[in-house]
Design an enzyme around this catalytic site. Sequence first.
Site, PDB file in Angstrom:
ATOM      1  N   GLU A  23       0.824  -1.217   0.000  1.00 18.19           N
ATOM      2  CA  GLU A  23       0.000   0.000   0.000  1.00 18.19           C
ATOM      3  C   GLU A  23       0.858   1.268   0.000  1.00 18.19           C
ATOM      4  O   GLU A  23       0.513   2.277  -0.604  1.00 18.19           O
ATOM      5  CB  GLU A  23      -0.917  -0.017   1.238  1.00 18.19           C
ATOM      6  CG  GLU A  23      -1.877   1.134   1.342  1.00 18.19           C
ATOM      7  CD  GLU A  23      -2.892   1.172   0.218  1.00 18.19           C
ATOM      8  OE1 GLU A  23      -3.827   0.382   0.229  1.00 18.19           O
ATOM      9  OE2 GLU A  23      -2.738   2.013  -0.698  1.00 18.19           O
TER      10      GLU A  23
ATOM     11  N   GLY B 275       1.853   7.439  -0.965  1.00 20.74           N
ATOM     12  CA  GLY B 275       2.113   7.554   0.472  1.00 20.74           C
ATOM     13  C   GLY B 275       0.952   7.173   1.374  1.00 20.74           C
ATOM     14  O   GLY B 275       0.614   5.995   1.509  1.00 20.74           O
TER      15      GLY B 275
ATOM     16  N   GLU C 297      13.505  12.338  -4.270  1.00 20.01           N
ATOM     17  CA  GLU C 297      14.276  11.105  -4.167  1.00 20.01           C
ATOM     18  C   GLU C 297      15.762  11.471  -4.094  1.00 20.01           C
ATOM     19  O   GLU C 297      16.149  12.588  -4.451  1.00 20.01           O
ATOM     20  CB  GLU C 297      14.041  10.233  -5.412  1.00 20.01           C
ATOM     21  CG  GLU C 297      12.602   9.788  -5.603  1.00 20.01           C
ATOM     22  CD  GLU C 297      12.119   8.856  -4.508  1.00 20.01           C
ATOM     23  OE1 GLU C 297      12.830   7.902  -4.170  1.00 20.01           O
ATOM     24  OE2 GLU C 297      11.021   9.094  -3.974  1.00 20.01           O
TER      25      GLU C 297
ATOM     26  N   LYS D 271       4.880   4.110 -10.057  1.00 21.23           N
ATOM     27  CA  LYS D 271       3.633   4.029  -9.284  1.00 21.23           C
ATOM     28  C   LYS D 271       2.452   3.708 -10.216  1.00 21.23           C
ATOM     29  O   LYS D 271       1.573   2.917  -9.869  1.00 21.23           O
ATOM     30  CB  LYS D 271       3.399   5.357  -8.552  1.00 21.23           C
ATOM     31  CG  LYS D 271       4.444   5.627  -7.458  1.00 21.23           C
ATOM     32  CD  LYS D 271       4.369   7.061  -6.967  1.00 21.23           C
ATOM     33  CE  LYS D 271       5.381   7.373  -5.887  1.00 21.23           C
ATOM     34  NZ  LYS D 271       5.522   8.809  -5.615  1.00 21.23           N
TER      35      LYS D 271
ATOM     36  N   GLY E  80       6.533  11.568   2.735  1.00 21.19           N
ATOM     37  CA  GLY E  80       6.716  11.879   4.161  1.00 21.19           C
ATOM     38  C   GLY E  80       6.649  10.601   4.978  1.00 21.19           C
ATOM     39  O   GLY E  80       5.881   9.679   4.670  1.00 21.19           O
TER      40      GLY E  80
HETATM   41  N1  HSE Z   1       9.848  11.472  -4.237  1.00 20.37           N
HETATM   42  C1  HSE Z   1       8.522  10.982  -4.064  1.00 20.37           C
HETATM   43  C2  HSE Z   1       7.566  12.122  -4.353  1.00 20.37           C
HETATM   44  C3  HSE Z   1       8.336  10.475  -2.667  1.00 20.37           C
HETATM   45  O1  HSE Z   1       8.039  13.252  -4.547  1.00 20.37           O
HETATM   46  O2  HSE Z   1       6.373  11.918  -4.430  1.00 20.37           O
HETATM   47  C4  HSE Z   1       7.177   9.555  -2.503  1.00 20.37           C
HETATM   48  O3  HSE Z   1       7.236   8.457  -3.376  1.00 20.37           O
END
Ligand code: HSE
Length: 422
Positions: A123, A128, A184, A199, A296
């Site tokens: 999940e 997030g 990242e 994703k 986060g």
């Molecule tokens: N680097 C990713 C973002 C963090 O900015 O959404 C969460 O996957």
Amino acid sequence: MLKIALVGVGTVGAAVADILRENKSVITARAGKEIRVVKGIVKNPNRKRDGVDFPLSADYKEATDDPQIDAVVELMGGVEHAYEVVKAALKNKKAVVTANKALLAYRRYELEELANGVPFMYEASVAGGIPIVRALRDGLGANHIESIRGVINGTCNYMLTRMFEKRVSFDRALKEAQELGYAEADPTFDVGGFDAAHKLLILASLAYGIDAKPEDMLIEGIGHLTDEDIAFAEEFGYTIKSLAIAKKRGDKVSLRVHPSFVSRKDMIAKVDGVMNGVSMIGDMSGETFYYGAGAGGRATASSAVADLIAIARGETSPMLGFRRANERQLSVARKDEIESKYYIRVLVEDVAGVLAQTAAILASRDISIETVLQRKKRVKKEWANLLLSTHKAREVDLIAALKEIGALAFVKSPPVMLRIES
Ligand code: HSE
């Protein structure tokens, strides 16, 4: 009791341990048993870490091969080493929870085979703190999914919001996102669209059972956007979002990540800052919309703990939502099959015939212009940016037209196009 090992005790791992401590009674009530971290695997077990009240080791086998451990939570990132760890855990029939979108983007079908009934949950890998995997796999289980449109990279969204609201430069916006801890380790992963692509592939498997890799998708970053694009978008009632899009048409699914013009009236246009938002259209449910923190430690860990609760309850949903061998007849649409409305920016010498010749090339390929705007370059007054939007056209025709326009003598740099999502 469900005994777990955290493989990776960084921001998210530490937050999983915190949540299990802070919300212990409600989690135990929901899970039916206590969930306790009994081990952590880290590169350097001797480094002092706040809030770590469990033993640490550098050897992942102490998690995957320890008979007292029921579930392994993989939070280390990367593909190959993470695959090795997860494979070892599954081989020993330990449930796995991961937040690792890259691992799933490349190896999810192999992992599904390896899991073969052992719970494997992820999940936290998409959006997030938004429970989007469960919404799609379970909540919308009765539907054929017509489309998914997501703002699922918080870094890009934060940057675009800052570029719109405060007109900060791309470089400044990226620096801010890094300082705030959204990006990242390698920010090209965010701004180049790859994080969102990983994703989207996970969501596409849940929605369509489709086995695609990032290489099969159209992925464009936000690095080429300029002030002029932002001003044009504002003038015509749009905002620009980096969208991850999956759309089903017949037995083909188009999968892409790119910056898109979106009407400011659209719900997804209102997803600002580091927040994520996903719109999904089911053939029975119609549109449903999900909004929340996409990055986060605590938000991501909240999703990982939800998976642990499901494991403690004995949930055994199919990992990718489908029992194997069902719904696999859909295929990924070719990149050149896209049809869209387009925005075009052409840097030209401001002389007679520029607009006429540009329009003629578009007309020769049956591309109809919707709006036109010309903006003088501030520093070089004899040059101007010609900004156009088109009605719906085939992308192959548009690309061919742009190539022809780019070769005209008065055109100063290769034309740029963005898709208008409608
Ligand atoms: N680097 C990713 C973002 C963090 O900015 O959404 C969460 O996957």
